[in-house]
Design an enzyme around this catalytic site. Structure first.
Site, PDB file in Angstrom:
ATOM      1  NE  ARG A  42      -2.028  -1.692   3.566  1.00  0.00           N
ATOM      2  CZ  ARG A  42      -2.463  -1.838   4.813  1.00  0.00           C
ATOM      3  NH1 ARG A  42      -3.670  -1.396   5.140  1.00  0.00           N
ATOM      4  NH2 ARG A  42      -1.705  -2.403   5.738  1.00  0.00           N
ATOM      5  CE  LYS A  71       0.605  -2.116   9.527  1.00  0.00           C
ATOM      6  NZ  LYS A  71      -0.597  -2.328  10.385  1.00  0.00           N
ATOM      7  CD  GLU A  92      -3.771   3.583  15.354  1.00  0.00           C
ATOM      8  OE1 GLU A  92      -2.844   3.474  16.182  1.00  0.00           O
ATOM      9  OE2 GLU A  92      -3.596   3.938  14.174  1.00  0.00           O
ATOM     10  CB  ILE A 152      -2.649  -9.651  15.266  1.00  0.00           C
ATOM     11  CG1 ILE A 152      -1.268 -10.104  15.739  1.00  0.00           C
ATOM     12  CG2 ILE A 152      -2.632  -9.108  13.846  1.00  0.00           C
ATOM     13  CD1 ILE A 152      -1.273 -10.856  17.036  1.00  0.00           C
ATOM     14  CB  VAL A 197      -1.345 -11.538   8.406  1.00  0.00           C
ATOM     15  CG1 VAL A 197      -0.686 -10.454   7.562  1.00  0.00           C
ATOM     16  CG2 VAL A 197      -0.893 -12.921   7.933  1.00  0.00           C
ATOM     17  CB  ALA A 198       0.793  -7.453  12.015  1.00  0.00           C
ATOM     18  CG  MET A 229      -4.950  -9.811   8.207  1.00  0.00           C
ATOM     19  SD  MET A 229      -6.449 -10.312   9.102  1.00  0.00           S
ATOM     20  CE  MET A 229      -7.504 -10.827   7.761  1.00  0.00           C
TER      21      MET A 229
END
Length: 379
Positions: A15, A75, A118, A269, A298-299, A301
């Site tokens: 991404r 991320k 988030e 996760i 999977v951190a 996904m």
């Protein structure tokens, strides 16, 4: 403002923080954008598209971190990226700090200002920048779970939807939020026998009104979790406490008593996981087995469907990023309480109460933290 968009470096993370369309919006509003060479190439956004939108292509991430006033990522920054951040610079990305003391320490040491997607809020206690990736992750959880139920993957050999004459797999979804409802919808669409657990009776009533008898809506207690987990072929962990570490809802002992070949998919996760046996995995090596139960943790996904995820994410983040650029950080945060709720770190201070509590730091209210730096600068 000078915006920087580096290429993501986490394992199998394709991404990117801005699409060419997003770059064009920034440029039209008077800002400049740096994009790292080939940053979006893996998902079909080549350098020529970014240049056509008005971006400057730069050769290295080092140059982006050195020049940009605001760094837009997807991320959480990896350790080498954290060390490139500097005081007065703004980082806008997912952070998930509560279960990550190393990243937190590095961000504090950098002196940067970090706003976490988030924890940005909206009216009605929504999480608008988390929601699009929660939608993707919820849907992917069922894809991943169905695949890992295959015998060759270590599963029990159940087809999620069964066939005429053979019962379908039993799917348990823990949490009725955005992840949970998307997981349940996908599982029902494939013909599975689906149960969802949540602690909100209002939410359970809402889900019952939407799906009727096709979805079993059960109030979540320790007893309900145990009873349904022991019967399940696939369990999806979809719980969230905004900004905080996820609660451990399935113990190691319960895992040891689950069906051999059943599958756990832990969407929580990123916040530490909601199963006691969970540990973060990657798209390269996504699963492991504990007591005969396959774990998919999977951190990142949504990175597995990086083009869809990038477009969904940037549709949501772009208005907030433009507000930060147009008004400046301090003014934007002062005017918008929802954006202010996204401030996790500022000038060596923790400004998110859930993160401070999880990692035992002193909490500094966001406007207080911004005021301190303003006083220091005026002095």
């Amino acid at each position: 403002m000078l915006i920087g968009v580096p290429k993501e470096i986490k394992n199998h993370e394709y991404r990117i923080g801005l699409t060419p369309a997003g770059v064009k919006e920034f440029v039209q509003q008077g800002h400049s954008v740096l994009v790292e060479k080939d940053g979006g190439l893996a998902i079909g956004f080549d350098d020529a598209q970014y240049q056509s939108a008005g971006a400057e292509i730069v050769a290295t991430a080092d140059e982006i971190f050195a020049r940009a006033e605001m760094v837009i990522k997807v991320k959480e920054p990896q350790p080498e990226e954290c060390r490139k951040l500097r005081p007065g610079q703004l980082l806008f990305t997912y952070l998930h700090l509560a279960p990550d003391p190393e990243q937190t320490r590095l961000l504090l040491d950098s002196g940067t200002t970090a706003i976490a997607y988030e924890t940005v809020t909206s009216d009605g206690a929504g999480l608008p920048l988390l929601a699009p990736m929660s939608e993707v992750a919820g849907r992917m959880a069922i894809q991943a779970g169905a695949h890992n139920l295959e015998k060759a993957q270590g599963g029990n050999g159940m087809l999620l939807g069964g066939v005429p004459g053979v019962e379908p797999a039993r799917v348990l979804v823990i949490g009725g939020g955005v992840v949970g409802i998307n997981a349940a919808r996908m599982a029902m669409g494939l013909g599975a026998d689906v149960t969802i657990l949540d602690k909100s009776l209002d939410r359970l009533k809402e889900l019952d009104m939407i799906f009727g008898g096709r979805l079993k809506c059960i109030y979540s207690t320790a007893d309900a979790i145990e009873r349904h987990a022991l019967e399940a072929d696939l369990v999806v962990g979809a719980v969230l406490i905004p900004g905080a570490a996820a609660p451990k809802l399935i113990s190691r002992d319960l895992v040891s008593r689950m069906k051999p070949g059943s599958v756990l998919v832990d969407v929580a996760i990123d916040q530490g996981g909601c199963f006691e046996t969970s540990r973060a995995t990657t798209h390269q090596d996504p699963t492991y087995v504990v007591d005969g139960v396959v774990h998919y943790c999977v951190a990142n996904m949504p990175g597995g469907v990086a083009r869809t995820s990038t477009m969904a994410l940037t549709n949501a983040t772009l208005p907030y990023a433009l507000k930060l650029a147009n008004l400046g950080v301090e003014a934007a945060l002062e005017r918008d309480v929802h954006l202010r709720n996204g401030l996790n770190v500022h000038a060596g201070m923790i400004t998110c109460e859930a993160v401070a509590e999880a990692l035992d730091y002193d909490y500094v209210e966001p406007m207080t933290a911004l005021g301190r730096t303003a006083l220091q600068q005026s002095a």
